[in-house]
Design a protein around this motif. Structure first.
Motif, PDB file in Angstrom:
ATOM      1  N   THR A   8       0.768  -1.141  -0.130  1.00  0.00           N
ATOM      2  CA  THR A   8      -0.068   0.041   0.195  1.00  0.00           C
ATOM      3  C   THR A   8       0.409   1.131   0.125  1.00  0.00           C
ATOM      4  N   LYS A   9       1.750   1.571   0.658  1.00  0.00           N
ATOM      5  CA  LYS A   9       2.944   2.092   1.251  1.00  0.00           C
ATOM      6  C   LYS A   9       3.517   2.430  -0.036  1.00  0.00           C
ATOM      7  N   GLU A  10       3.949   1.223  -1.213  1.00  0.00           N
ATOM      8  CA  GLU A  10       4.688   1.420  -2.462  1.00  0.00           C
ATOM      9  C   GLU A  10       3.981   2.270  -3.297  1.00  0.00           C
ATOM     10  N   ALA A  11       2.481   1.733  -3.067  1.00  0.00           N
ATOM     11  CA  ALA A  11       1.425   2.016  -4.657  1.00  0.00           C
ATOM     12  C   ALA A  11       1.277   3.566  -4.357  1.00  0.00           C
ATOM     13  N   VAL A  12       1.068   3.792  -2.760  1.00  0.00           N
ATOM     14  CA  VAL A  12       0.857   5.799  -2.889  1.00  0.00           C
ATOM     15  C   VAL A  12       1.911   6.322  -3.058  1.00  0.00           C
ATOM     16  N   LYS A  35      -6.389  -2.042  -5.116  1.00  0.00           N
ATOM     17  CA  LYS A  35      -7.721  -1.783  -3.966  1.00  0.00           C
ATOM     18  C   LYS A  35      -7.468  -1.615  -2.524  1.00  0.00           C
ATOM     19  N   ILE A  36      -7.884  -0.525  -2.214  1.00  0.00           N
ATOM     20  CA  ILE A  36      -7.197   0.169  -0.799  1.00  0.00           C
ATOM     21  C   ILE A  36      -8.583   0.687  -0.356  1.00  0.00           C
ATOM     22  N   ASN A  37      -8.792   0.951   1.114  1.00  0.00           N
ATOM     23  CA  ASN A  37      -9.900   1.591   1.770  1.00  0.00           C
ATOM     24  C   ASN A  37      -9.136   2.916   2.204  1.00  0.00           C
ATOM     25  N   ARG A  38     -10.300   3.572   2.052  1.00  0.00           N
ATOM     26  CA  ARG A  38     -10.051   5.449   2.585  1.00  0.00           C
ATOM     27  C   ARG A  38      -9.036   4.819   3.487  1.00  0.00           C
ATOM     28  N   ALA A  39      -9.523   4.793   4.601  1.00  0.00           N
ATOM     29  CA  ALA A  39      -8.859   5.034   6.303  1.00  0.00           C
ATOM     30  C   ALA A  39      -7.498   4.410   5.973  1.00  0.00           C
ATOM     31  N   THR A  40      -7.118   3.202   5.165  1.00  0.00           N
ATOM     32  CA  THR A  40      -5.398   2.883   5.188  1.00  0.00           C
ATOM     33  C   THR A  40      -5.011   4.558   4.336  1.00  0.00           C
ATOM     34  N   ILE A  41      -5.493   4.665   2.739  1.00  0.00           N
ATOM     35  CA  ILE A  41      -4.947   6.110   2.250  1.00  0.00           C
ATOM     36  C   ILE A  41      -4.971   6.493   3.506  1.00  0.00           C
TER      37      ILE A  41
END
Length: 128
Positions: A8-12, A35-41
Motif C-alpha cells: 500500500t505504501k509503495e503504491a501510494v 484496491k485500498i480502503n479510504r482509511a488506509t490511504i
C-alpha cells in the motif's frame, strides 16, 4: 524513523512520485491499481507527512492535497513554501520561486500554509 514498507505504501508513494501535481485522497484512491480502503490511504498519507516525505496542502475550500516536492532540498522546505491552484484546470502545484511577504514588527513566522489561486501558465497560454 524506519517504518515497515508495505504494498500500500509503495503504491501510494509511487503514484505521488510520478505525479506532476498535488493529488487529493479521492484522486489517489481512483488512480491506484490496487484496491485500498479510504482509511488506509489517509493513514499512509499522514505517516508520509509525519516523516517529511510528502507535504499536505490545504486549499482555500478546505480540501487536502498531497505532493512530493521535487525541488525541496531540506525537510523544512517541504512545509514552508507556497502553492498555486489553477481555477481553470484545478491543478495545485508547488511554486518553485520564493513568494515575498511581510508581517508587522514583533511577529515571528514559524510556518506558512498559503495557496495562491488564479490561472496557471499552461491555461494562460490557451486563453491568452
Amino acid at each position: 524513523m524506519n517504518r515497515r514498507n508495505t504494498p500500500t505504501k509503495e503504491a501510494v508513494l509511487n503514484l505521488l512520485s510520478n505525479s506532476k501535481k498535488a493529488l487529493s485522497q479521492d484522486a489517489i484512491e481512483k488512480q491506484l491499481d490496487i484496491k485500498i480502503n479510504r482509511a488506509t490511504i489517509y493513514r499512509v498519507l499522514n505517516r508520509f507527512c509525519e516523516d517529511d516525505m510528502v507535504h499536505r496542502i490545504v486549499a482555500e475550500d478546505g480540501k487536502q492535497y498531497f505532493a512530493i516536492c521535487k525541488k525541496c532540498e531540506k525537510p523544512e522546505d517541504v512545509q514552508y513554501h507556497f502553492h498555486f491552484r489553477c481555477l481553470s484546470c484545478d491543478t495545485i502545484e508547488c511554486l518553485q520561486v520564493p513568494v515575498n511577504y511581510a508581517v508587522p514588527n514583533g511577529y515571528r513566522v514559524q510556518g506558512a500554509n498559503c495557496v495562491l489561486t488564479g490561472t496557471c501558465s499552461d491555461c494562460s497560454q490557451v486563453v491568452g
